[in-house]
Scaffold this active site. Structure first.
Site, PDB file in Angstrom:
ATOM      1  N   VAL A 299       0.941  -1.025  -0.036  1.00  0.00           N
ATOM      2  CA  VAL A 299      -0.013  -0.041  -0.045  1.00  0.00           C
ATOM      3  C   VAL A 299       0.880   1.230   0.025  1.00  0.00           C
ATOM      4  O   VAL A 299       1.779   1.349   0.815  1.00  0.00           O
ATOM      5  CB  VAL A 299      -1.032   0.099   1.068  1.00  0.00           C
ATOM      6  CG1 VAL A 299      -1.959   1.269   1.068  1.00  0.00           C
ATOM      7  CG2 VAL A 299      -1.766  -1.385   1.270  1.00  0.00           C
ATOM      8  N   ASN A 501      19.508  -7.658 -14.994  1.00  0.00           N
ATOM      9  CA  ASN A 501      20.121  -8.713 -15.960  1.00  0.00           C
ATOM     10  C   ASN A 501      20.714  -7.884 -17.013  1.00  0.00           C
ATOM     11  O   ASN A 501      21.596  -7.117 -16.928  1.00  0.00           O
ATOM     12  CB  ASN A 501      18.857  -9.717 -16.403  1.00  0.00           C
ATOM     13  CG  ASN A 501      18.351 -10.511 -15.136  1.00  0.00           C
ATOM     14  OD1 ASN A 501      19.111 -10.765 -14.307  1.00  0.00           O
ATOM     15  ND2 ASN A 501      17.222 -11.109 -15.315  1.00  0.00           N
ATOM     16  N   GLY A 552       9.916   1.412   1.070  1.00  0.00           N
ATOM     17  CA  GLY A 552       9.419   2.066   2.410  1.00  0.00           C
ATOM     18  C   GLY A 552      10.675   3.197   2.778  1.00  0.00           C
ATOM     19  O   GLY A 552      11.403   3.236   2.043  1.00  0.00           O
TER      20      GLY A 552
END
Length: 615
Positions: A299, A501, A552
């Protein structure tokens, strides 16, 4: 001694030094080889007698301009650790600068593999083994063949370097494909098919019992598309490409984001740059978190377009503090008993529920348990109200649904809540109801699997004018996206690109330009395993992405990138190069679908005189 005498002594000392036979010989030889103009001698003589202090500085600056431009001299591949303690790749780039080898910079790149939560020990061991082999192969490529191939190239020639890296990877991918086919062929030859005894028909037909209607079979769910195997060692390609770009920026004495911006705009620096909006993950309520809710892996808080990065981070920190207060364990909150009575005896001796704050996700946010879809959103709403912020005005919401992780293929449905399953059609209705309750949601990431093509179209026609529908799972390989263009891509309004990659800087430049031309949103996202290399932020600013997704506001490897975001914003503001962001614009999918249908017809396929279909 007077100043004049001391100055004359210094001049005399330098005069004798310059008159030394060896220096004379070296200077004459250099002049002869490089054909230095005759006027240089006059300039040097004048400076030697009148400005002796500037003499040697002038020589150094003059001859440095005559020296060859820096060229790549050595690449060194190393194995280092990411923020979760897993191995990742680092490449050190050294250049030949003024006839000396000098280490310029290094770059890091994370593995393609996702962070495996609640996985079996066997799966974890297989993942670690694959990761180790891939990095070992990448180090071998770098220290041997790639080192020889790129030696002597100028790091400022990004296009040429990336082209060589692309050709090298293509050859390695072909070798890897042949190796896999041979291995499969050997396995087929070793494992002989077991012949099953033919069952004779019994001659009896099973009839439906009277009074019971035959149940109609549900529409079968498309199986997940097989994941294309990742070429072992492919991390070397992307890591070297980034390292070369960082080296060029260092040599040119410009920040990496300005160097990337100049590459995107054909070597012309744009006058102004806009900062990408940060998608800051505040809660994790996904499959690996406690509680029943599986849907909301992340969220995210999304600031309004007019806010600065500094204001956005400060607001998100305030909201996070309020959430921590609201979800404090009951043992730390005052007793709710107001009548003076003792709590019931049935509660005596029971332990207080464990603190949800102790579970910190690898994404750098709180992982809390939720019992419904609305609970985490209501929690954020309450936290905002406590500090007089209003969702939908002062802050917006985004949800990373990660629907591909929720599909139960035995039932053919998504497990949204523990024990609650929904079909793809029901998921579309569920998202519509959720946005009606919480109109502050402006972004949904991976709301469905990429295989649910019809439901993606239904979802975009229903919600496309209200929020951004972003695909992430189908964008694991940027090079494959460029090859397929729009083929098999979900009908979405934007993509989350990741530098992993074999993704080269040229690939990111081309992909963002392609998305800009299609009016689609480009988002640069951090992989699950993050390193302390903050180059991802410079790439997002230079590429001009709409958003940047960093996780975060906890864990050092993620906070480092937020700090870099703040530093770039401050630098652009001081230099007068900070441009205002554009307002959120949701794509009119109905209009876009009509344009796509028109492009599907290729009139060159019709013979002369044939009647062409009306569009």
């Amino acid at each position: 001694m007077s100043c004049r005498q001391s100055g004359a002594g210094a001049v005399e000392q330098q005069r004798r030094r310059f008159a030394d036979a060896d220096l004379k010989h070296q200077a004459a030889e250099y002049y002869r080889i490089n054909e230095v103009p005759q006027r240089l001698e006059e300039v040097l003589n004048t400076m030697f007698y009148h400005r002796p202090v500037d003499f040697y500085g002038y020589l150094a600056n003059y001859f440095s301009e005559l020296s060859k431009p820096p060229a790549i001299s050595k690449l060194v591949g190393k194995r280092v650790l990411d923020g979760t303690g897993r191995p990742i790749l680092e490449v050190e780039v050294s250049c030949r600068v003024r006839d000396c080898d000098k280490r310029i910079c290094s770059s890091m790149i994370s593995s393609h593999a996702e962070f495996l939560e609640n996985a079996s020990p066997e799966t974890v061991d297989a993942d670690e083994k694959e990761r180790y082999e891939s990095i070992s192969t990448a180090i071998e490529w770098i220290n041997k063949s790639l080192n020889e191939m790129l030696r002597g190239l100028q790091p400022t020639d990004q296009h040429n370097v990336d082209e060589l890296l692309g050709e090298y990877f293509t050859n390695k991918a072909e070798e890897d494909k042949e190796r896999r086919e041979e291995k499969e062929k050997e396995n087929q030859e070793v494992v002989l098919p077991v012949s099953q005894p033919a069952t004779a028909p019994s001659g009896k037909k099973k009839s439906n019992k009277p009074g019971k209607k035959a149940s109609l079979p549900e529409k079968p769910v498309l199986p997940a598309e097989p994941t294309e195997p990742v070429v072992m060692g492919s991390m070397a390609i992307g890591c070297i490409s980034l390292g070369v770009a960082k080296t060029a920026a260092t040599i040119c004495d410009v920040p990496l984001y300005l160097h990337i911006a100049s590459l995107k705009h054909n070597q012309e620096l744009p006058k102004e740059l806009a900062m990408p909006l940060p998608m800051i993950t505040i809660l994790s309520c996904g499959k690996s978190s406690p509680g029943k809710l599986n849907l909301m892996k992340e969220v995210m808080l999304i600031p309004p377009t007019w806010s600065t990065v500094k204001q956005a981070i400060e607001r998100c920190m305030d909201i996070q503090k309020q959430i921590m207060k609201l979800v404090e364990p009951r043992s730390q909150q005052p007793s709710a008993v107001g009548d003076g009575k003792k709590p019931a005896s049935r509660d005596a001796g029971k332990k207080a529920p464990p603190s949800v704050l102790k579970k910190m996700s690898h994404l750098g946010c709180l992982a809390i348990g939720s019992e419904s879809l609305e609970q985490p959103l209501t929690l954020i709403q309450s936290a905002c109200a406590n500090i007089t912020l209003e969702l939908g005005i002062d802050m917006y919401l985004g949800i990373n649904c990660a629907a591909h992780e929720l599909m139960d293929y035995s039932k053919g449905k998504y497990e949204v809540l523990l024990g609650t399953y929904k079909t793809a059609e029901e998921m579309v209705d569920m998202y519509a109801d959720l946005l009606n309750k919480f109109p502050s949601i402006i972004t949904l990431i991976d709301p469905l699997r990429k295989e649910d093509h019809e439901q993606w179209i239904a979802l975009r026609n229903t919600l496309g004018s209200k929020c951004h529908l972003i695909a992430e799972d189908s964008c694991r390989s940027v090079s494959k996206l460029l090859e397929s263009k729009t083929k098999n891509r979900p009908k979405c309004s934007g993509l989350i690109l990741k530098h992993t990659n074999e993704a080269k800087i040229s690939d990111l430049l081309e992909m963002t330009q392609l998305l800009d031309g299609q009016r689609h949103i480009s988002i640069l996202g951090s992989p699950d395993g993050e390193s302390s290399d903050d180059s991802l932020v410079d790439l997002a600013v230079g590429l001009g992405t709409k958003f940047i997704k960093l996780g975060g506001l906890s864990r050092g490897e993620r906070v480092t990138k937020y700090n870099r975001l703040l530093a770039i914003e401050e630098e652009l503001g001081k230099n007068g190069r900070l441009r205002d962001r554009e307002e959120h614009e949701f794509i009119d999918f109905t209009e876009e679908e009509e344009e796509e249908e028109e492009e599907e017809f290729d009139y060159t396929d019709f013979p002369a005189g044939a009647v062409q279909p009306a569009v």
